[in-house]
Design an enzyme around this catalytic site. Structure first.
Site, PDB file in Angstrom:
ATOM      1  N   ASP A 168       0.850  -1.197   0.000  1.00  0.00           N
ATOM      2  CA  ASP A 168       0.000   0.000   0.000  1.00  0.00           C
ATOM      3  C   ASP A 168       0.884   1.244   0.000  1.00  0.00           C
ATOM      4  O   ASP A 168       1.609   1.498   0.965  1.00  0.00           O
ATOM      5  CB  ASP A 168      -0.924   0.009   1.230  1.00  0.00           C
TER       6      ASP A 168
ATOM      7  N   GLU B  52      -9.621  -8.847  -0.243  1.00  0.00           N
ATOM      8  CA  GLU B  52      -9.660 -10.307  -0.220  1.00  0.00           C
ATOM      9  C   GLU B  52     -10.759 -10.834   0.699  1.00  0.00           C
ATOM     10  O   GLU B  52     -11.097 -10.211   1.700  1.00  0.00           O
ATOM     11  CB  GLU B  52      -8.298 -10.840   0.252  1.00  0.00           C
TER      12      GLU B  52
ATOM     13  N   THR C  99      -3.487 -15.425  -5.138  1.00  0.00           N
ATOM     14  CA  THR C  99      -2.205 -14.727  -5.137  1.00  0.00           C
ATOM     15  C   THR C  99      -1.039 -15.687  -4.879  1.00  0.00           C
ATOM     16  O   THR C  99      -1.231 -16.889  -4.752  1.00  0.00           O
ATOM     17  CB  THR C  99      -2.189 -13.620  -4.072  1.00  0.00           C
TER      18      THR C  99
ATOM     19  N   GLU D 179      -2.426 -13.909  -9.490  1.00  0.00           N
ATOM     20  CA  GLU D 179      -1.694 -12.658  -9.320  1.00  0.00           C
ATOM     21  C   GLU D 179      -0.369 -12.984  -8.643  1.00  0.00           C
ATOM     22  O   GLU D 179      -0.263 -13.984  -7.934  1.00  0.00           O
ATOM     23  CB  GLU D 179      -2.451 -11.661  -8.420  1.00  0.00           C
TER      24      GLU D 179
ATOM     25  N   LEU E  28       4.011 -10.188  -4.667  1.00  0.00           N
ATOM     26  CA  LEU E  28       5.020  -9.156  -4.491  1.00  0.00           C
ATOM     27  C   LEU E  28       5.583  -8.777  -5.858  1.00  0.00           C
ATOM     28  O   LEU E  28       5.589  -9.599  -6.783  1.00  0.00           O
ATOM     29  CB  LEU E  28       6.151  -9.664  -3.587  1.00  0.00           C
TER      30      LEU E  28
END
Length: 583
Positions: free
Chosen positions: A205, A289, A449, A487, A490
């Site tokens: 973020d 999520e 992810t 996805e 990182l």
């Protein structure tokens, strides 16, 4: 309290039912879909043995539930809970059974072609707080570069806290309209994320966008609208799912607010739906999520690879837990969650609840609590998906849901970090199949992810196993016949990570995989680093390989040569994008 169970849940499935709410507690080694509550078994008994120092730990009734303790460590102080609201409890319990389609809604399933289309995540602050596009020149150049690289489209967060910031029902879509028009001009598809969470406080973020002001006002009046841990710490990233069906936000329920927001989006962007906007990813928790905020990084509360903490101590969650415990015939289990589950930065073996041998997670109380806790999350997903499908029906868009890749301590028996996040996945139970089946009932895509990670790259003392986790999820989605998208967790720009993504996205997991591949992959993220010459060269080759698919006839060396040629001829455009993004 040391407890010896004469009858363990898990030997046979238990089913409980009341007031329309139902939860089934499966046998060990089995997998359940939507649990159902029924009356407790008549022959369920608990015998209690007290020895030595354990006698000193026994609290008067009612005491916080404690899992069997085999020595070491005392109990944590109980968290005082506000008097339970019976009306809230009934509303929650009555809302739990959700009518879902009996078969998949095929209209939402992707029309799969050869290869895996690549999308790229936009910067979190693509739209500024004044409702204008951030770095407009950079954005335009970047989108043009992405399109020329063969990228399918982009993913953008549509922030609730930005669009409906000032007053309920007043939506300002400024900035997003211009971004959609940019994407359309460059021929890029859009995955629009309905971001009902706060930006700020999670991995990656880079800016702060709080929830709408009027929502925060209500949460300040009633702090129990926020997720709460056993020490009374509140989390304001997302409204607690415990009050999903209660009119606590200026006369509307949280689910109604989400539904109205999606309806407003549909009405404003009608002309883009199905053509430019091809997917709606519906946010369902922190970081968008479907999970509890069990590992918050903000203020250093949690650090990797801590086990996290249960988030069920607001009065609305406790109200539901109390009702479930009473129906189960164990009212003493309804006062609080586990009090011996450690804290955010403990490891499983530091705690009585998550320890390998004799841990409470594997006992009667543990199975009761974890079934309730995970089912509350599944019900939350059901409610929002019902709303999303009603809003976007026949609009030509797919619906997707993001599931967190919690890979640390995956090699332990209890899988503690997954349990605190709401995924009831252990050595003896598949916690991802029920999620996949829930998404399949609504024709939604399972977006997962940590696709880029390899087991040996992670701390082995924390028994991290992202590859094994991805394989388990791939098998669950294959069994549930739900599309899987991926996805990277990182930012990674190296060939090693790209190869791992290529391998994982091919979904070659067993002899039943056939020609199945991921339906899409979203790359994290568009920024100056992506347009660095070396990174860009590798990225272009990666996109080409993904589009070729797992049965590609073109050799990898030829793809690399084509990528080098492309990088050379588009160098001015990429340089412009990189420079513009840095200012």
């Amino acid at each position: 309290m040391a407890m010896s169970m004469s009858h363990q849940i898990g030997a046979t499935p238990l089913t409980l039912e009341t007031g329309g709410v139902s939860v089934e507690i499966p046998a060990k080694g089995s997998t359940a879909t939507s649990p159902i509550w029924r009356s407790p078994m008549a022959n369920l008994r608990v015998s209690v043995k007290k020895t030595g120092a354990e006698m000193d730990r026994v609290s008067p009734t009612p005491s916080p539930p404690m899992s069997p303790m085999l020595g070491g460590g005392g109990i944590r102080p109980d968290l005082s809970v506000d008097s339970l609201n019976i009306v809230a409890c009934q509303a929650l319990m009555e809302a739990a059974p959700l009518e879902a389609p009996l078969e998949h809604k095929m209209r939402n399933l992707p029309d799969k072609e050869k290869g895996v289309p690549v999308f790229v995540m936009m910067p979190l602050d693509s739209v500024k707080m004044d409702h204008t596009v951030n770095r407009r020149k950079a954005m335009n150049a970047s989108l043009q570069a992405l399109k020329s690289a063969g990228v399918e489209g982009i993913m953008m967060d549509v922030w609730w806290g930005l669009v409906e910031r000032d007053a309920p029902g007043e939506y300002n879509w400024g900035g997003y309209v211009e971004l959609m028009e940019m994407a359309k001009k460059h021929g890029l598809k859009v995955q629009a994320v309905m971001s009902f969470h706060q930006c700020g406080g999670n991995v990656g973020d880079s800016c702060t966008i709080p929830l709408p002001r009027w929502v925060i006002e209500e949460m300040e009046k009633d702090p129990d609208l926020a997720y709460t841990d056993q020490w009374g710490r509140r989390n304001f990233e997302y409204v607690s799912l415990g009050c999903d069906t209660l009119p606590v936000l200026k006369g509307r329920t949280p689910v109604q607010c989400y539904s109205d927001f999606m309806r407003g989006f549909r009405e404003r962007f009608e002309s883009f739906l199905g053509d430019t906007i091809v997917e709606i990813q519906v946010g369902m928790g922190p970081a968008g999520e479907l999970r509890y905020p069990s590992y918050p990084e903000q203020d250093g509360t949690w650090k990797f690879p801590g086990i996290g903490a249960f988030q069920c101590y607001d009065k609305y969650m406790i109200s539901s837990l109390k009702a479930a415990a009473e129906v189960f015939g164990k009212p003493e289990w309804g006062h609080t969650g586990p009090t011996d589950a450690g804290s955010y930065n403990n490891w499983p073996e530091d705690t009585n609840f998550f320890k390998r041998e004799g841990g409470g997670w594997d006992g009667e109380y543990g199975e009761f609590f974890l079934t309730w806790y995970s089912q509350m999350l599944l019900d939350h997903g059901e409610r929002i998906l019902q709303s999303a499908n009603a809003v976007f029906e026949d609009k030509g868009v797919k619906i997707s849901v993001k599931i967190a890749g919690i890979h640390w301590h995956y090699g332990t028996r209890s899988h503690a970090p997954e349990l605190t996040a709401g995924y009831y996945n252990t050595r003896f139970r598949d916690g991802y199949l029920p999620i996949a089946q829930m998404l399949a009932r609504h024709g939604a895509i399972f977006n997962f992810t940590c696709i880029e990670m390899r087991d040996h790259e992670q701390p082995q003392d924390a028994q991290c196993a992202p590859e094994k986790l991805v394989r388990q999820v791939a098998l669950a989605t294959q069994k549930a016949q739900v599309p899987l998208a991926g996805e990277n967790a990182l930012p990674r720009y190296d060939d090693y990570a790209h190869e791992q993504i290529l391998q994982a996205s091919s979904l070659n997991i067993d002899d039943k995989s056939g020609d199945r591949e991921m339906c899409a992959f979203t790359y994290l993220r568009m920024n100056p680093d992506l347009f660095h010459p070396d990174n860009w060269r590798r990225f272009v080759a990666f996109v080409k390989k993904m589009k070729e698919g797992k049965d590609a006839n073109q050799c990898r060396e030829q793809v690399e040569r084509e990528a080098e040629h492309f990088v050379h001829i588009t160098q001015p455009l990429v340089q412009e994008a990189a420079v513009a993004l840095m200012h």
